[in-house]
Scaffold this motif. Sequence first.
Motif, PDB file in Angstrom:
ATOM      1  N   LYS A   1       0.840  -1.198   0.000  1.00  0.00           N
ATOM      2  CA  LYS A   1       0.000   0.000   0.000  1.00  0.00           C
ATOM      3  C   LYS A   1       0.877   1.250   0.000  1.00  0.00           C
ATOM      4  O   LYS A   1       1.802   1.371   0.803  1.00  0.00           O
ATOM      5  N   THR A   2       0.604   2.145  -0.913  1.00  0.00           N
ATOM      6  CA  THR A   2       1.345   3.401  -1.011  1.00  0.00           C
ATOM      7  C   THR A   2       0.383   4.568  -0.850  1.00  0.00           C
ATOM      8  O   THR A   2      -0.674   4.597  -1.489  1.00  0.00           O
ATOM      9  N   ASP A   3       0.750   5.519   0.002  1.00  0.00           N
ATOM     10  CA  ASP A   3      -0.054   6.720   0.242  1.00  0.00           C
ATOM     11  C   ASP A   3       0.792   7.949  -0.095  1.00  0.00           C
ATOM     12  O   ASP A   3       1.982   7.988   0.221  1.00  0.00           O
ATOM     13  N   THR A   4       0.183   8.947  -0.701  1.00  0.00           N
ATOM     14  CA  THR A   4       0.909  10.180  -0.992  1.00  0.00           C
ATOM     15  C   THR A   4      -0.039  11.370  -1.027  1.00  0.00           C
ATOM     16  O   THR A   4      -1.203  11.247  -1.411  1.00  0.00           O
ATOM     17  N   ASP A   5       0.501  12.514  -0.622  1.00  0.00           N
ATOM     18  CA  ASP A   5      -0.251  13.760  -0.791  1.00  0.00           C
ATOM     19  C   ASP A   5       0.224  14.512  -2.018  1.00  0.00           C
ATOM     20  O   ASP A   5      -0.231  15.625  -2.302  1.00  0.00           O
ATOM     21  N   GLY A   6       1.183  13.916  -2.755  1.00  0.00           N
ATOM     22  CA  GLY A   6       1.690  14.525  -3.979  1.00  0.00           C
ATOM     23  C   GLY A   6       2.751  15.580  -3.762  1.00  0.00           C
ATOM     24  O   GLY A   6       3.331  16.078  -4.723  1.00  0.00           O
ATOM     25  N   ASN A   7       3.035  15.904  -2.522  1.00  0.00           N
ATOM     26  CA  ASN A   7       3.971  16.994  -2.225  1.00  0.00           C
ATOM     27  C   ASN A   7       5.184  16.536  -1.425  1.00  0.00           C
ATOM     28  O   ASN A   7       5.742  17.295  -0.634  1.00  0.00           O
ATOM     29  N   GLY A   8       5.558  15.290  -1.616  1.00  0.00           N
ATOM     30  CA  GLY A   8       6.751  14.766  -0.969  1.00  0.00           C
ATOM     31  C   GLY A   8       6.490  13.935   0.263  1.00  0.00           C
ATOM     32  O   GLY A   8       7.421  13.327   0.812  1.00  0.00           O
ATOM     33  N   ASN A   9       5.255  13.898   0.729  1.00  0.00           N
ATOM     34  CA  ASN A   9       4.913  13.060   1.880  1.00  0.00           C
ATOM     35  C   ASN A   9       4.384  11.722   1.365  1.00  0.00           C
ATOM     36  O   ASN A   9       3.200  11.588   1.038  1.00  0.00           O
ATOM     37  N   ASN A  10       5.278  10.748   1.257  1.00  0.00           N
ATOM     38  CA  ASN A  10       4.958   9.437   0.709  1.00  0.00           C
ATOM     39  C   ASN A  10       5.150   8.382   1.786  1.00  0.00           C
ATOM     40  O   ASN A  10       6.075   8.467   2.596  1.00  0.00           O
TER      41      ASN A  10
END
Length: 393
Positions: A357-366
């Motif tokens: 499972k991968t989560d990201t806010d698109g702004n470097g918080n992965n």
Amino acid sequence: MLTVQLIIFTLCALAHVTMQAYVMPPADLNLHIYALPVGQGDATVIQCPSTYGGGLTIIDMGSTSRAEYMSNTDILNFFGTSISKIDYVYLTHGDRDHYNILPLLNIQVSAVKGVYIGCDISDYQTETDKKVYNWLISVNAAGKLTRFPSQGCTSTCNSLVPICGGGNINMRVMGANLDQYDLSTSCANGDSLVVRLEYNLFRLINPGDLEDYGGFTYDSNGYITSASEWGKPGNLRLLLNGWADPTTIFYRLAHHGTWPNGNKPFFLQGIQVRYAYSSSKLPGTPGTFNHPNCELYDQMVKNPSIPIVPITNPGQQQLEYSCGLNGNRYLEDNNVWGIYTTAVCDKKNVFHNYIIKTDTDGNGNNYISPVELAPPSLYCWSKRYMYYNHLYY
């Protein structure tokens, strides 16, 4: 830091038991990617943020080839009521282990927004009922199917799709039909659709089963050394040459982590991969192809030009990592790298499934995490010797 959902399980007896259902959580403010444990196959689900409707995109959906992996029921439970939110489907190529589960989802032609395929419709007929083939015919008749030039394309594929309808979240086709599938008797691995998920600073590349064409030999930079085609770029080099910025963060290893025709060092170096993951049909099981391959793991952790990152957060570690080499199964029980697989056979010869499972806010918080499906399953198929630590050599 993004919130990670933990699943707590009890170690059960080593008899075959029903897998505890894992239901995809409702959409939230982050983009989520799920790689499902389907055995010798690929199944990736992308969930858009709730602010953009929480729609789903699928990249391949096959094969759940044996009882140890997610069953059809498990997959339906995973989608739950969100199954009606599937907006886009990408099928990388016409091998059944990339599409044979798709009919289970019963995606309505009227509801889907777009379908993108490698090779051609006629290459999706390996199932006797031809359900996927007939579905693609209907999708095409509805004007929702996109195919790519049979002579192959990279930067000229001209396909950028805002899969979430906003938020700068796009799916880009980086390459298609690079084997120029008329070179072989049918659609080949090298013809796989190569897609890149882009969300501001975030990049994920899924290359299907992309490999260099098997009829030639290559140098270390991916150029053909066979006399008839001397100096021409192979598929992997062609893909790199076609993009000024192929840099990625997350990479789904090509062809379930095979070596050496796919995932060559110059390519992994060229895309500057930080995290890598693959599906797995455990080495030593009947019909296996040693996926993922131990030599590939060794390249990623020992080659300083490939920037795989070490993992210090225990919640992100998959310390046990199974791979195959020369027909044997190996176990690394101190894997502290950003390398993941959807199935592991542990020291006690017990089988474990993981959703990566991968989560990201698109702004470097992965945040990438192996979510174990509980309880563990039965004994691993093979009783071959296990080799612990450092894999081999």
